[in-house]
Motif scaffolding. Structure first.
Motif: not given
Lengths: 267, 267
Positions: B243-266
């Motif tokens: 299972i690990v080998k197979k999942l590794e072969s899929l080259n999955m990636k964390y998604p990019e942050p949402e647009k506009g997130i950098e300038n967000l004021k909290i």
């Protein structure tokens, strides 16, 4: 024993007066760590006999503001539990099909069967929370839902379901800290949505909606617990402890072996 | 890499010739323990990015004789995985409603969504196994099901599902040992059913049915792996590794942050 955390039916109740940073006499994670691990293992044993006995159904509802720790609670409290007998159901924005039915329809499908634990990450309570805050249905519709929820949960209880509901209570300050953490940690940034930050502007309205919902629907058969959750370690410890105590009180037993099993020949 | 275990499409194949006690060059549990723990942790990381990415769907099918270790595999291999993104579905004796539909109907409902892992404990394969052995439908009906299964799995694959199917291979001797263990251990006796022992009389017919089913439905897009399972530690290690080998072969990636997130004021 959990008097401090359980919401007593018909007793006046104000979420704003409950200290979300409370940790009993514990000072740090270290102080509960050993006991937390014991509780987690005990939960695993209890789930084993629950599954074997195949009689009772356990429903655990988790609610709380964004970042209150619903995911984290699930991850840590149920870590030792055998995947087979537990299901986590996350209720997201309803689909068109779901919206075309009554608000309990999509939830009812996922209630636990005999021997099962179902953990609801959000639930039918959203229909008196986000729905109220954003005025998605008129007041006269959501107002009636408290009663519908009480009746629905009473029916589940009478049919053999043990229900525990947890409100993970964090302060507005703590939420700010956690949102900033997501913003500033590149590995966590994808989790942050512009909408989450917008929702924060409705904080007071949400607190009011939670306050009413909890007050209206905390019953003997389906109590709400308010869990001080600013400290994650205390939150996990307390939730685990309440669940374990409740399951222990059910006096579950492994079933008797099938008749005729003693004389069985295995060739 | 897993050539030894994967069933190559169209290549003649005989389950009886596969050694269920095989453990590569490992002599005991100790020899794989460290690597098994690493694999388990790695699986947890991979599931995290799978869930975050929210694109791919993973379907894992477990089949095997009674006591082959389907439950144990689930328990041990997925121990570290976050409950939120995984669901285990156990297919038992079908209900009347399920029987009133085609054999893929009840299975299709539980296939994984984006970012999800679904683990099937038994599956649509029962409809060419127990159904065949006990003649629950005529031969001309179950014979056609191999093709239906191939087509169904091809459709799932084309729609974004990664499919891995494991046959947990034990010997008849090993099953006897495990049944006796259940009989003689008071804590396990409730798990034993007179029917399980009766099923054992059909061992050869089951092997024939498995042999045909695996041969007919092992494809490039949904391969079968035959896992030597007399040694539980080797079984767990090997399933985790594949299972690990197979999942590794899929080259999955964390998604990019949402647009506009950098300038967000909290606030």
């Amino acid at each position: 024993m959990f008097e401090r955390y359980v919401v007593t039916p018909d007793k006046l109740f104000d979420l704003n007066k409950i200290d979300s940073g409370f940790t009993e006499d514990f000072k740090s994670k270290k102080d509960v760590e050993e006991e937390f691990h014991r509780l987690r293992k005990r939960l695993c044993e209890l789930q084993d006999v629950l599954y074997a006995e195949g009689k009772r159904k356990i429903l655990i509802v988790l609610q709380g503001m964004d970042t209150a720790g619903k995911d984290g609670t699930i991850k840590h409290v149920f870590k030792e539990v055998h995947l087979q007998g537990i299901k986590v159901v996350s209720f997201k924005k309803p689909t068109e099909e779901e919206l075309s039915h009554d608000f309990l329809w999509r939830v009812h499908k996922h209630t636990p069967g005999k021997g099962e634990i179902a953990v609801f990450n959000r639930s039918h309570y959203e229909d008196v929370l986000v729905v109220r805050v954003h005025r998605l249905v008129p007041e006269k519709v959501w107002m009636k839902r408290y009663e519908h929820i009480r009746n629905f949960e009473k029916m589940l209880f009478d049919e053999g379901t043990t229900i525990l509901k947890f409100y993970l209570h964090i302060s507005k300050e703590e939420q700010k800290k956690r949102l900033l953490e997501r913003l500033n940690n590149p590995r966590k940034r994808w989790k942050l949505h512009v909408e989450d930050v917008k929702e924060r502007k409705h904080w007071d309205e949400y607190i009011r909606a939670y306050n009413d919902a909890i007050f209206e629907t905390s019953t003997i058969y389906a109590p709400w617990f308010v869990i001080p959750s600013d400290k994650k370690w205390f939150r996990n410890y307390l939730v685990a402890k309440i669940i374990v105590k409740k399951l222990e009180s059910l006096n579950m037993k492994y079933p008797e072996p099938e008749k005729g099993i003693e004389n069985l020949k295995i060739d």
